[in-house]
Motif scaffolding. Structure first.
Motif, PDB file in Angstrom:
ATOM      1  N   PRO A   1      -2.858 -33.748 -44.844  1.00 19.67           N
ATOM      2  CA  PRO A   1      -3.751 -33.071 -45.788  1.00 19.67           C
ATOM      3  C   PRO A   1      -4.644 -32.079 -45.069  1.00 19.67           C
ATOM      4  O   PRO A   1      -4.892 -32.202 -43.867  1.00 19.67           O
ATOM      5  CB  PRO A   1      -4.581 -34.233 -46.362  1.00 19.67           C
ATOM      6  CG  PRO A   1      -4.531 -35.278 -45.309  1.00 19.67           C
ATOM      7  CD  PRO A   1      -3.201 -35.141 -44.640  1.00 19.67           C
TER       8      PRO A   1
ATOM      9  N   GLY B   1      -5.110 -33.983 -52.116  1.00 20.03           N
ATOM     10  CA  GLY B   1      -5.591 -35.333 -52.316  1.00 20.03           C
ATOM     11  C   GLY B   1      -5.736 -35.693 -53.781  1.00 20.03           C
ATOM     12  O   GLY B   1      -5.457 -34.898 -54.692  1.00 20.03           O
ATOM     13  N   GLU B   2      -6.185 -36.920 -54.016  1.00 18.35           N
ATOM     14  CA  GLU B   2      -6.324 -37.434 -55.378  1.00 18.35           C
ATOM     15  C   GLU B   2      -7.344 -36.644 -56.175  1.00 18.35           C
ATOM     16  O   GLU B   2      -7.100 -36.278 -57.329  1.00 18.35           O
ATOM     17  CB  GLU B   2      -6.727 -38.907 -55.308  1.00 18.35           C
ATOM     18  CG  GLU B   2      -6.724 -39.620 -56.641  1.00 18.35           C
ATOM     19  CD  GLU B   2      -7.082 -41.083 -56.513  1.00 18.35           C
ATOM     20  OE1 GLU B   2      -8.277 -41.377 -56.282  1.00 18.35           O
ATOM     21  OE2 GLU B   2      -6.187 -41.941 -56.631  1.00 18.35           O
TER      22      GLU B   2
END
Length: 470
Positions: free
Chosen positions: A66, A329-330
């Motif tokens: 990420p 990411g989330e």
């Protein structure tokens, strides 16, 4: 995000958005956003750069890691020459500010303290920042905050660039730490900075966020007739408690976003809302919830919640949030879906709801309403469920009262039994004490009589020889 109606409509599943449509249009691998015309923040700023400026490579590495602060190092170096003079003028008022030297030992001590910081421990971060080893970092934060407050009249876009530059320069101090720890520390820095700057930069006078908030709020209010079935949301029709909408926790979470100050806290509300949407979908449908169901459910939640100042809150996160929180990411995925949901609501037409233009116009003008038959059936079903639930509650209450009555009777009997036993024991003890007192008195009296007889005998013995002599 594409404007094609095919991405929004599907007679079987409702709203459809592919993963590719959520990603940056520049194919960099990060999440795009309608606010940046489908680009990620990195590519959007690259496109906004002056002509002739060197272009940076925004493609992510092949290892799938990420984006972190080290990934933005190239961007910082490219833009450093353009922005450094502005930052210097803001902080020191001269093009050549003094650079205090920091010893390697003091820097190592400061980094060691931050390495022991627990995730999410904002209070611990503040304690470390106020320690003598972090005095230089604390001074930088204080100077930056004072400068931003002094220059709060700057255009909000300029303030956004200054804040993002501060994030980059501040993260350099922790370049010797693992990326996960740097990200964690910078989240604390963001919370510290933006909690104080919120009142200066949120819904700034230099932008039209307030007007757009009102437009979006009126738009959502005009769509209050949209039903879950129109959006293709798997909605429970039976065996569901009517004490609350299954999406109510998600609605509450998205409304709470306006009460937060730090961008990461607002993102946390978006993530919490999205997780509740998935939970509601999983209980409403026998099949696992997919991305299409999630977006439909999120649109339904936004329409029902009509969150206050939604546009301003989203723009605040975009302008002053950490880049990695929005690009991957989330949290990045959930925020991108929220942006798509808002864009869908703004462009909603009859084809997106499988309605003809005439039907859609009738709903918007209040001339039509969802099927009365469906409403009657839904009302009857709701009433039946309510009666069943009340009946079950009454039965549980009666059972509880009976059990409580039995327990109370047992308790009263136990108290009486213990009282009788205590009374009996007290009587026995009292008799025993009385007997001991009487025995003691008798023994004392007997001993006194014996003493008197002994005295008399002694007197007689002494008097005997005198009588003989006479």
């Amino acid at each position: 995000m594409r404007e094609s109606s095919t991405m929004w409509t599907d007679k079987q599943r409702g709203i459809r958005v592919s993963k590719e449509e959520l990603l940056c249009k520049n194919a960099c691998g990060y999440y795009g956003n309608p606010a940046w015309q489908g680009f990620c923040s990195k590519c959007w700023r690259e496109r906004a750069r002056p002509a002739g400026a060197p272009r940076q490579d925004t493609r992510p590495s092949n290892d799938g890691t990420p984006p972190t602060f080290s990934k933005f190092e190239e961007k910082k170096n490219i833009e450093k020459g353009r922005r450094i003079n502005t930052m210097r003028r803001l902080f020191w008022g001269s093009p050549s500010p003094p650079k205090p030297q920091e010893s390697a030992e003091s820097r190592a001590n400061a980094l060691k303290a931050y390495q022991s910081l627990e995730p999410g421990d904002f209070t611990g971060f503040l304690k470390i920042l106020r320690s003598p080893s972090s005095q230089r970092l604390q001074s930088r934060c204080t100077a930056f905050l004072n400068t931003m407050e002094a220059y709060h009249a700057l255009p909000v876009q300029k303030q956004s660039e200054i804040v993002q530059d501060f994030y980059q320069s501040f993260a350099e101090h922790f370049r010797g730490l693992p990326e996960a720890q740097v990200t964690q520390i910078m989240e604390h820095v963001e919370k510290l900075i933006m909690t104080r700057l919120h009142k200066w930069v949120f819904c700034h006078d230099s932008c039209d966020d307030e007007q757009k908030d009102l437009v979006l709020q009126r738009r959502i209010r005009s769509l209050n007739w949209v039903t879950p079935q129109m959006l293709g949301v798997p909605f429970p029709e039976e065996n569901t408690s009517v004490t609350g909408d299954p999406f109510l926790p998600a609605i509450t979470a998205i409304i709470e976003m306006d009460a937060k100050r730090a961008p990461q806290d607002k993102l946390a509300c978006v993530s919490k809302c999205s997780q509740h949407v998935f939970e509601a979908l999983s209980t409403s449908n026998s099949e696992p919830a997919n991305a299409d169901d999630f977006l439909s459910g999120l649109i339904y939640v936004v329409l029902k919640a009509n969150p206050p100042r939604l546009h301003s809150n989203m723009q605040y996160v975009i302008r002053f949030g950490l880049p990695h929180s929005l690009m991957a990411g989330e949290s990045g995925y959930y925020f991108t879906n929220l942006s798509c949901a808002v864009a869908f609501i703004e462009k909603l037409d009859g084809s997106a709801l499988n309605l003809s233009p005439e039907e859609f116009e009738g709903y918007m003008l209040g001339q039509r309403a969802p099927s009365a038959k469906n409403k009657r059936l839904q009302a009857a079903s709701d009433t039946q469920h309510l009666l069943e639930e009340l009946k079950n509650r009454q039965e549980n209450l009666d059972q509880g009262m009976d059990a409580l009555s039995v327990q109370l009777q047992k308790w009263v009997q136990t108290v009486h039994s213990q009282l009788d036993e205590a009374t009996t024991q007290f009587a026995l003890v009292q008799k025993e004490i009385t007997a001991q007192v009487e025995l003691s008195q008798m023994v004392s009296s007997s001993a006194q009589d014996d003493n008197e007889q002994s005295v008399l005998v002694l007197k007689d013995q002494r008097a005997g020889p005198k009588d003989t002599e006479c």
